[in-house]
Design a protein around this motif. Structure first.
Motif, PDB file in Angstrom:
ATOM      1  N   ILE A 169      50.256  28.773  34.193  1.00  0.00           N
ATOM      2  CA  ILE A 169      49.537  28.791  35.470  1.00  0.00           C
ATOM      3  C   ILE A 169      48.969  30.188  35.713  1.00  0.00           C
ATOM      4  O   ILE A 169      49.655  31.192  35.511  1.00  0.00           O
ATOM      5  CB  ILE A 169      50.471  28.401  36.641  1.00  0.00           C
ATOM      6  CG1 ILE A 169      50.989  26.981  36.463  1.00  0.00           C
ATOM      7  CG2 ILE A 169      49.740  28.528  37.976  1.00  0.00           C
ATOM      8  CD1 ILE A 169      52.044  26.579  37.490  1.00  0.00           C
ATOM      9  N   PRO A 228      47.413  32.096  38.875  1.00  0.00           N
ATOM     10  CA  PRO A 228      46.961  32.197  40.263  1.00  0.00           C
ATOM     11  C   PRO A 228      45.729  33.101  40.326  1.00  0.00           C
ATOM     12  O   PRO A 228      45.652  34.097  39.597  1.00  0.00           O
ATOM     13  CB  PRO A 228      48.150  32.842  40.990  1.00  0.00           C
ATOM     14  CG  PRO A 228      49.291  32.752  40.034  1.00  0.00           C
ATOM     15  CD  PRO A 228      48.699  32.761  38.667  1.00  0.00           C
ATOM     16  N   LEU A 235      44.972  28.268  39.675  1.00  0.00           N
ATOM     17  CA  LEU A 235      45.213  27.938  41.074  1.00  0.00           C
ATOM     18  C   LEU A 235      44.534  29.014  41.910  1.00  0.00           C
ATOM     19  O   LEU A 235      45.040  30.125  42.042  1.00  0.00           O
ATOM     20  CB  LEU A 235      46.715  27.886  41.349  1.00  0.00           C
ATOM     21  CG  LEU A 235      47.184  27.516  42.756  1.00  0.00           C
ATOM     22  CD1 LEU A 235      46.581  26.194  43.208  1.00  0.00           C
ATOM     23  CD2 LEU A 235      48.703  27.457  42.803  1.00  0.00           C
ATOM     24  N   ASP A 258      43.087  23.834  40.759  1.00  0.00           N
ATOM     25  CA  ASP A 258      43.399  23.480  42.142  1.00  0.00           C
ATOM     26  C   ASP A 258      43.184  24.702  43.017  1.00  0.00           C
ATOM     27  O   ASP A 258      43.008  25.827  42.530  1.00  0.00           O
ATOM     28  CB  ASP A 258      44.823  22.950  42.283  1.00  0.00           C
ATOM     29  CG  ASP A 258      44.959  21.975  43.454  1.00  0.00           C
ATOM     30  OD1 ASP A 258      44.026  21.901  44.287  1.00  0.00           O
ATOM     31  OD2 ASP A 258      45.993  21.284  43.534  1.00  0.00           O
ATOM     32  N   THR A 259      43.182  24.473  44.339  1.00  0.00           N
ATOM     33  CA  THR A 259      42.837  25.531  45.287  1.00  0.00           C
ATOM     34  C   THR A 259      43.859  25.592  46.419  1.00  0.00           C
ATOM     35  O   THR A 259      44.597  24.643  46.679  1.00  0.00           O
ATOM     36  CB  THR A 259      41.439  25.296  45.893  1.00  0.00           C
ATOM     37  OG1 THR A 259      41.439  24.066  46.620  1.00  0.00           O
ATOM     38  CG2 THR A 259      40.374  25.251  44.817  1.00  0.00           C
ATOM     39  N   TYR A 260      43.867  26.746  47.086  1.00  0.00           N
ATOM     40  CA  TYR A 260      44.707  26.957  48.273  1.00  0.00           C
ATOM     41  C   TYR A 260      43.898  27.746  49.292  1.00  0.00           C
ATOM     42  O   TYR A 260      43.021  28.540  48.928  1.00  0.00           O
ATOM     43  CB  TYR A 260      45.996  27.706  47.909  1.00  0.00           C
ATOM     44  CG  TYR A 260      45.760  29.111  47.380  1.00  0.00           C
ATOM     45  CD1 TYR A 260      45.722  30.212  48.236  1.00  0.00           C
ATOM     46  CD2 TYR A 260      45.553  29.334  46.020  1.00  0.00           C
ATOM     47  CE1 TYR A 260      45.507  31.498  47.750  1.00  0.00           C
ATOM     48  CE2 TYR A 260      45.324  30.605  45.520  1.00  0.00           C
ATOM     49  CZ  TYR A 260      45.307  31.691  46.395  1.00  0.00           C
ATOM     50  OH  TYR A 260      45.080  32.951  45.919  1.00  0.00           O
ATOM     51  N   LEU A 313      49.513  28.050  49.029  1.00  0.00           N
ATOM     52  CA  LEU A 313      49.779  28.559  47.683  1.00  0.00           C
ATOM     53  C   LEU A 313      51.229  28.294  47.299  1.00  0.00           C
ATOM     54  O   LEU A 313      51.515  27.862  46.179  1.00  0.00           O
ATOM     55  CB  LEU A 313      49.480  30.060  47.619  1.00  0.00           C
ATOM     56  CG  LEU A 313      49.883  30.795  46.330  1.00  0.00           C
ATOM     57  CD1 LEU A 313      49.172  30.207  45.119  1.00  0.00           C
ATOM     58  CD2 LEU A 313      49.588  32.288  46.458  1.00  0.00           C
ATOM     59  N   LYS A 337      51.795  24.524  46.508  1.00  0.00           N
ATOM     60  CA  LYS A 337      51.203  24.082  45.242  1.00  0.00           C
ATOM     61  C   LYS A 337      51.863  24.740  44.037  1.00  0.00           C
ATOM     62  O   LYS A 337      51.992  24.120  42.971  1.00  0.00           O
ATOM     63  CB  LYS A 337      49.699  24.308  45.271  1.00  0.00           C
ATOM     64  CG  LYS A 337      49.017  23.389  46.283  1.00  0.00           C
ATOM     65  CD  LYS A 337      47.522  23.311  46.134  1.00  0.00           C
ATOM     66  CE  LYS A 337      46.949  22.250  47.063  1.00  0.00           C
ATOM     67  NZ  LYS A 337      45.490  22.106  46.964  1.00  0.00           N
ATOM     68  N   TYR A 352      53.335  22.602  40.870  1.00  0.00           N
ATOM     69  CA  TYR A 352      52.898  22.736  39.478  1.00  0.00           C
ATOM     70  C   TYR A 352      53.957  23.380  38.581  1.00  0.00           C
ATOM     71  O   TYR A 352      54.043  23.061  37.394  1.00  0.00           O
ATOM     72  CB  TYR A 352      51.583  23.513  39.424  1.00  0.00           C
ATOM     73  CG  TYR A 352      50.440  22.724  40.019  1.00  0.00           C
ATOM     74  CD1 TYR A 352      50.060  21.507  39.471  1.00  0.00           C
ATOM     75  CD2 TYR A 352      49.771  23.173  41.152  1.00  0.00           C
ATOM     76  CE1 TYR A 352      49.027  20.761  40.021  1.00  0.00           C
ATOM     77  CE2 TYR A 352      48.730  22.449  41.712  1.00  0.00           C
ATOM     78  CZ  TYR A 352      48.369  21.241  41.149  1.00  0.00           C
ATOM     79  OH  TYR A 352      47.363  20.497  41.698  1.00  0.00           O
ATOM     80  N   THR A 390      50.649  19.672  35.226  1.00  0.00           N
ATOM     81  CA  THR A 390      50.039  20.988  35.011  1.00  0.00           C
ATOM     82  C   THR A 390      49.356  21.053  33.643  1.00  0.00           C
ATOM     83  O   THR A 390      48.236  21.567  33.517  1.00  0.00           O
ATOM     84  CB  THR A 390      51.108  22.088  35.130  1.00  0.00           C
ATOM     85  OG1 THR A 390      51.799  21.937  36.367  1.00  0.00           O
ATOM     86  CG2 THR A 390      50.485  23.468  35.071  1.00  0.00           C
TER      87      THR A 390
END
Length: 554
Positions: A191, A193, A216, A235-237, A243, A246, A250, A257
């Motif tokens: 992942i 961010p 993300l 994906d978004t926050y 955040l 999510k 994930y 994921t």
């Protein structure tokens, strides 16, 4: 203009893009203009015995270099703006020297075209061809690579949050990593961010997706969604609470994921490789018209580009060199305004006073908003308030607007701020405005000039917050303004809600949720809980924040 593309000149282009052009079999000349402040393109082409069918300059993010002699080049001239969200304050002038200008940020196209560039098109950044790293072999559940400095406290808070929430998944947080090492790290991660500066689609999105990571990132609208589909390829926050939710999803759902990361990896290969951007550049060039400024107009836009870069501290020229450039072109309102701004920065106060009085006496450039604003601010700088008012009245007459007469400096600056806000001239992102040096040119800068003398002026702080509210990336600054306002107006739930949301978007979870609870309590005491919930739902469509405060009060 030439339509065949057999010989192509690439200036300051990244190696991956150069390789993509070479693979077409065309003859490619690569030139490094940076770090020269001015680069004589016809001379360089002659030295390399090159007659190109296309010239592309890619913005260099280090020392800027401006091309000269473009009149003499008989082929499509393209410039690719890489960071318009930070450099739009000079891109709009430099764009006039090219036939076609590309922007990595679709949302910034109107700004780049703001000074009359006729052809500005979207050209997003690109990813890389990277082999898929087996998911089970990836050591890091989460990785973030980016500058972590005291100048960006929100990012420091984000990193602290990530380290805490992903502690059990071997997170990797790195400040300065060479590009190859960074890509190796991403290939070994699951992942990524993402956090941007001013709501831009940044490199990290493409880099993470290229390496088969699930990115993300912040919710920044349709532009990002056109590149990668939220919920399927990334994906978004909208704030740190989302955040956190999510991340938990994930990090604990490896299958989901991995599926999304695979989809992002495939999307890069299908649409976002250097060869895809190369092909679009060629297609753009084939139907480009000759839009570049020539002769005296080209000299003017070069001078204005230098001026804007110099004001921002991004061009190593002396005051004399900048003023000589401006003095060497045909005068108009834009050149006169730029000259005043440079003279103000150089503290040439007697000359400022002489020039502003002369502009008034000769009634020069009466209908040019930029000149009236710069001259009004210049007159204020030399304590010539009557002159500052006179330029404001000239602007009102030219724009056929009405306003109450200003009686003091603060009122005049507020009137200009209101006018600039109406015209959409809110901020200059990337421009480090200093009220003691620069003349205000945007709504926010006019208000900052007031606050330099009266840091806790409540009406000014409220107006500044209203101006900055829609500008993504200003949340941390807004927390400071709102903190002062809430000290003076403790019983206003809308203010408390704003500081809560600004904190949450600045990655301050506990402070944000505490302020949100305060706002809710104030609204309940005043019998306005339903209004509070309606506003909160509109500002947080996910409904997560409403659930958070409901849990607290149940």
């Amino acid at each position: 203009m030439a339509k065949s593309m057999h010989t192509i000149c690439l200036i300051d282009a990244p190696p991956q893009l150069v390789d993509a052009f070479r693979m077409t079999g065309s003859t490619i000349l690569t030139l490094a203009a940076s770090p020269l402040p001015f680069f004589d393109l016809p001379k360089a082409l002659e030295e390399h015995d090159c007659t190109p069918d296309l010239v592309l300059q890619v913005e260099r993010l280090g020392v800027r270099s401006l091309l000269t002699g473009l009149d003499a080049v008989d082929c499509p001239l393209l410039f690719w703006c890489i960071d318009p969200h930070l450099n739009g304050h000079w891109h709009d002038s430099y764009a006039r020297l090219f036939d076609l200008v590309c922007s990595t940020q679709k949302a910034w196209i109107p700004k780049i075209a703001g000074r009359g560039a006729r052809d500005v098109r979207w050209l997003p950044w690109f990813g890389q061809e990277q082999e898929w790293m087996p998911w089970e072999e990836r050591e890091h559940g989460l990785t973030f690579v980016g500058r972590i400095t005291d100048q960006r406290p929100a990012r420091k808070w984000m990193v602290e949050f990530l380290q805490e929430r992903a502690a059990a998944f071997n997170p990797a947080i790195r400040d300065a990593v060479p590009f190859p090492k960074m890509m190796e790290l991403y290939r070994n991660s699951r992942i990524i961010p993402n956090e941007s500066i001013f709501g831009e689609v940044n490199f990290r999105l493409f880099e993470g997706a290229s390496c088969g990571c699930m990115v993300l990132g912040q919710t920044i609208g349709s532009e990002q969604e056109e590149l990668f589909e939220p919920g399927r390829e990334m994906d978004t926050y909208s704030h740190i609470a989302e955040l956190g939710e999510k991340l938990a999803l994930y990090l604990s759902n490896d299958r989901l994921t991995r599926t999304m990361a695979k989809a992002a990896h495939a999307r890069v290969r299908a649409e976002h490789l250097p060869e895809h951007r190369m092909q679009r550049i060629v297609d753009y060039a084939k139907n480009a018209n000759r839009n570049r400024a020539t002769g005296g107009e080209a000299a003017k836009w070069t001078a204005l580009s230098v001026c804007s870069l110099w004001e921002a501290g991004q061009f190593a020229s002396s005051v004399k060199e900048v003023l000589d450039l401006l003095d060497g072109v045909e005068k108009d309102g834009e050149v006169a305004a730029a000259t005043l701004r440079v003279q103000a920065m150089a503290e040439m106060h007697p000359l400022l006073k002489t020039n502003t009085r002369a502009l008034l006496a000769a009634k020069q450039y009466e209908t040019v908003p930029e000149l009236n604003l710069a001259a009004s601010m210049a007159a204020l700088r030399v304590d010539h308030f009557d002159g500052a008012k006179a330029f404001w009245y000239r602007h009102l007459e030219a724009s056929e607007k009405r306003a109450a007469p200003p009686n003091d400096r603060k009122t005049l600056l507020t009137l200009w701020a209101t006018d600039l806000q109406r015209r959409g001239m809110l901020v200059r992102p990337g421009f480090n405005f200093d009220p003691a040096r620069h003349l205000p040119m945007t709504a926010a800068e006019c208000l900052l000039a007031i606050l330099a003398d009266e840091p806790e002026d409540i009406p000014t702080l409220r107006m500044l917050d209203t101006i900055l509210q829609p500008v993504m990336g200003t949340e941390q600054a807004r927390v400071g303004f709102l903190s002062i306002l809430t000290l003076h107006q403790r019983d206003e739930w809308r203010l408390a809600l704003e500081i809560a949301l600004a904190n949450l978007r600045s990655y301050r979870l506990e402070s944000g949720l505490e302020e949100l609870q305060v706002a809710h309590e104030i609204a309940r005491r005043q019998g306005q809980e339903n209004a509070f919930l309606r506003v909160l739902k509109g500002r947080d469509p996910s409904g997560l924040l409403i659930r958070k405060i409901t849990q607290k009060t149940s």
